[in-house]
Design a protein around this motif. Sequence first.
Motif, PDB file in Angstrom:
ATOM      1  N   ARG A 163       0.831  -1.210   0.000  1.00 42.88           N
ATOM      2  CA  ARG A 163       0.000   0.000   0.000  1.00 42.88           C
ATOM      3  C   ARG A 163       0.863   1.258   0.000  1.00 42.88           C
ATOM      4  O   ARG A 163       0.595   2.215  -0.732  1.00 42.88           O
ATOM      5  CB  ARG A 163      -0.937   0.008   1.216  1.00 42.88           C
ATOM      6  N   ALA A 164       1.916   1.247   0.832  1.00 49.84           N
ATOM      7  CA  ALA A 164       2.824   2.392   0.860  1.00 49.84           C
ATOM      8  C   ALA A 164       3.546   2.546  -0.477  1.00 49.84           C
ATOM      9  O   ALA A 164       3.789   3.662  -0.949  1.00 49.84           O
ATOM     10  CB  ALA A 164       3.837   2.220   1.991  1.00 49.84           C
ATOM     11  N   GLY A 165       3.871   1.408  -1.089  1.00 47.09           N
ATOM     12  CA  GLY A 165       4.568   1.441  -2.370  1.00 47.09           C
ATOM     13  C   GLY A 165       3.743   2.065  -3.480  1.00 47.09           C
ATOM     14  O   GLY A 165       4.290   2.741  -4.359  1.00 47.09           O
ATOM     15  N   LEU A 166       2.437   1.880  -3.447  1.00 42.14           N
ATOM     16  CA  LEU A 166       1.581   2.510  -4.446  1.00 42.14           C
ATOM     17  C   LEU A 166       1.665   4.030  -4.341  1.00 42.14           C
ATOM     18  O   LEU A 166       1.642   4.743  -5.353  1.00 42.14           O
ATOM     19  CB  LEU A 166       0.136   2.045  -4.262  1.00 42.14           C
ATOM     20  N   HIS A 167       1.776   4.522  -3.113  1.00 44.87           N
ATOM     21  CA  HIS A 167       1.936   5.966  -2.902  1.00 44.87           C
ATOM     22  C   HIS A 167       3.311   6.439  -3.367  1.00 44.87           C
ATOM     23  O   HIS A 167       3.429   7.435  -4.098  1.00 44.87           O
ATOM     24  CB  HIS A 167       1.738   6.307  -1.428  1.00 44.87           C
ATOM     25  N   LEU A 168       4.349   5.719  -2.970  1.00 47.60           N
ATOM     26  CA  LEU A 168       5.707   6.136  -3.320  1.00 47.60           C
ATOM     27  C   LEU A 168       5.959   6.056  -4.817  1.00 47.60           C
ATOM     28  O   LEU A 168       6.726   6.859  -5.369  1.00 47.60           O
ATOM     29  CB  LEU A 168       6.725   5.274  -2.575  1.00 47.60           C
ATOM     30  N   ALA A 169       5.319   5.104  -5.476  1.00 46.00           N
ATOM     31  CA  ALA A 169       5.502   4.976  -6.925  1.00 46.00           C
ATOM     32  C   ALA A 169       5.018   6.220  -7.663  1.00 46.00           C
ATOM     33  O   ALA A 169       5.492   6.513  -8.772  1.00 46.00           O
ATOM     34  CB  ALA A 169       4.761   3.745  -7.435  1.00 46.00           C
ATOM     35  N   GLY A 170       4.097   6.961  -7.047  1.00 43.82           N
ATOM     36  CA  GLY A 170       3.571   8.172  -7.673  1.00 43.82           C
ATOM     37  C   GLY A 170       4.399   9.411  -7.404  1.00 43.82           C
ATOM     38  O   GLY A 170       4.081  10.495  -7.906  1.00 43.82           O
ATOM     39  N   ALA A 173       4.634  -3.219  -5.618  1.00 41.79           N
ATOM     40  CA  ALA A 173       3.922  -2.010  -6.022  1.00 41.79           C
ATOM     41  C   ALA A 173       4.699  -1.228  -7.076  1.00 41.79           C
ATOM     42  O   ALA A 173       4.122  -0.748  -8.064  1.00 41.79           O
ATOM     43  CB  ALA A 173       3.663  -1.135  -4.800  1.00 41.79           C
ATOM     44  N   LEU A 174       6.003  -1.088  -6.877  1.00 39.30           N
ATOM     45  CA  LEU A 174       6.812  -0.370  -7.858  1.00 39.30           C
ATOM     46  C   LEU A 174       6.779  -1.066  -9.208  1.00 39.30           C
ATOM     47  O   LEU A 174       6.674  -0.416 -10.264  1.00 39.30           O
ATOM     48  CB  LEU A 174       8.253  -0.256  -7.356  1.00 39.30           C
ATOM     49  N   ASN A 175       6.849  -2.398  -9.188  1.00 40.79           N
ATOM     50  CA  ASN A 175       6.793  -3.155 -10.438  1.00 40.79           C
ATOM     51  C   ASN A 175       5.459  -2.955 -11.150  1.00 40.79           C
ATOM     52  O   ASN A 175       5.417  -2.753 -12.375  1.00 40.79           O
ATOM     53  CB  ASN A 175       7.019  -4.638 -10.141  1.00 40.79           C
ATOM     54  N   GLU A 176       4.360  -2.983 -10.385  1.00 46.17           N
ATOM     55  CA  GLU A 176       3.039  -2.807 -10.992  1.00 46.17           C
ATOM     56  C   GLU A 176       2.853  -1.416 -11.581  1.00 46.17           C
ATOM     57  O   GLU A 176       2.111  -1.238 -12.552  1.00 46.17           O
ATOM     58  CB  GLU A 176       1.949  -3.076  -9.953  1.00 46.17           C
ATOM     59  N   ARG A 177       3.520  -0.438 -11.007  1.00 46.81           N
ATOM     60  CA  ARG A 177       3.391   0.946 -11.488  1.00 46.81           C
ATOM     61  C   ARG A 177       4.476   1.298 -12.510  1.00 46.81           C
ATOM     62  O   ARG A 177       4.602   2.456 -12.911  1.00 46.81           O
ATOM     63  CB  ARG A 177       3.467   1.921 -10.312  1.00 46.81           C
ATOM     64  N   GLY A 178       5.248   0.313 -12.934  1.00 49.52           N
ATOM     65  CA  GLY A 178       6.230   0.547 -13.982  1.00 49.52           C
ATOM     66  C   GLY A 178       7.489   1.266 -13.543  1.00 49.52           C
ATOM     67  O   GLY A 178       8.235   1.775 -14.376  1.00 49.52           O
ATOM     68  N   ARG A 179       7.754   1.307 -12.214  1.00 49.06           N
ATOM     69  CA  ARG A 179       8.982   1.928 -11.703  1.00 49.06           C
ATOM     70  C   ARG A 179      10.027   0.827 -11.510  1.00 49.06           C
ATOM     71  O   ARG A 179       9.926   0.016 -10.593  1.00 49.06           O
ATOM     72  CB  ARG A 179       8.724   2.659 -10.377  1.00 49.06           C
ATOM     73  N   GLU A 192      15.321   2.823 -11.685  1.00 42.13           N
ATOM     74  CA  GLU A 192      14.625   4.078 -11.386  1.00 42.13           C
ATOM     75  C   GLU A 192      14.505   4.340  -9.888  1.00 42.13           C
ATOM     76  O   GLU A 192      14.535   5.494  -9.449  1.00 42.13           O
ATOM     77  CB  GLU A 192      13.229   4.061 -12.009  1.00 42.13           C
ATOM     78  N   VAL A 193      14.345   3.291  -9.108  1.00 41.05           N
ATOM     79  CA  VAL A 193      14.212   3.423  -7.649  1.00 41.05           C
ATOM     80  C   VAL A 193      15.085   2.364  -6.973  1.00 41.05           C
ATOM     81  O   VAL A 193      14.981   1.172  -7.302  1.00 41.05           O
ATOM     82  CB  VAL A 193      12.750   3.251  -7.187  1.00 41.05           C
ATOM     83  N   SER A 194      15.945   2.798  -6.058  1.00 39.60           N
ATOM     84  CA  SER A 194      16.738   1.868  -5.251  1.00 39.60           C
ATOM     85  C   SER A 194      16.023   1.590  -3.938  1.00 39.60           C
ATOM     86  O   SER A 194      15.394   2.492  -3.366  1.00 39.60           O
ATOM     87  CB  SER A 194      18.118   2.449  -4.966  1.00 39.60           C
TER      88      SER A 194
END
Length: 330
Positions: A221-228, A249-255, A260-262
């Motif tokens: 859930r937190a990852g969905l926020h951070l991905a944005g 979450a990052l994978n689902e949002r294409g990050r 792109e994100v460490s």
Amino acid sequence: MADVAHLAGVSSQTVSRVSNGFPGVNEETRQQVLAAMKDLGYRPNSAARALKRGEFRTIGVITFTLSTTGNVRTLEAIATSAAHEGYAVTLLPVAVPTQDEVRGAFSRLGELAVDAVIVIMEVHLLDEARLSLPPHVKVVVADSDAGDRYAVVDTDQAGGTREAVRHLLGLGHETVWHLAGPEESYAALRRTDAWRTALQKAGRATPEIVRGDWSAESGYRAGLHLAGQADCTAVFVANDQMALGLLRALNERGRKVPQEVSVVGFDDIAEAGSFQPPLTTVHQDFGEVGRRCVEGVLHQMRRSGPDHGTTLVPTRLVVRASTAPPPRRL
């Protein structure tokens, strides 16, 4: 004991020495006594032995939850270390983290006849600002800030966090976001404080804290926020399970991670190297924490160790494939 002595052809004193594991009995005689015990079905009376010695060879353990990786692994290490020293462990889970519940747990452990107590104190009490334990009890507290009043054993939470943040900044990231654990957790608080201090000392901006509850679902859930957050290129996560949810979450949002994100976790659970990608994380030695807890209460029982002060178990950063320099700005 007299029957065993007669069958083995030795004195009752020799039988006593063998049954209590004392040295000074040659191996042939020891085997004769053990064989006689087996033939007669003899078992030493542990209650009578405890009354004679004034000790029960048992350590009580109080914990508030067995749902977290840290608590389970610490408890396993306590049980293993205690057994190595010839002690049994009596576990007493406490349903609600309140001072009254803690007092009640100590009372019940007293009835169960334990020599000392280890408290795995991973959360703040709901009804008291400070932990207060019965006086004259041999006790070690794991994962707490009570070192001014009790003997405390803890992981070097701050040191591990600093190493994680420095690693990410050293790769070239402008700042590091933080997916924190629950507010009532001592470990989560210390990791958050150390994260903030490390960024401030480096002269970097401190992003908003995103909080989870240690679970992979809360990390997702937190990852969905951070991905944005377009400017989020590095995240320090307070434990590996939440990092797992964040990676999903990052994978689902294409990050892409780490392009792109460490991501850096904390714990170094057995599965961390099998995440996709394998997780860079802070390794904490739960086995050493448990061993030092047992060592601490035994030293107190033998009057050879302190009854207050904090012992920190070192951490180390395990670098895997989830961290890399940030993407180039166009």
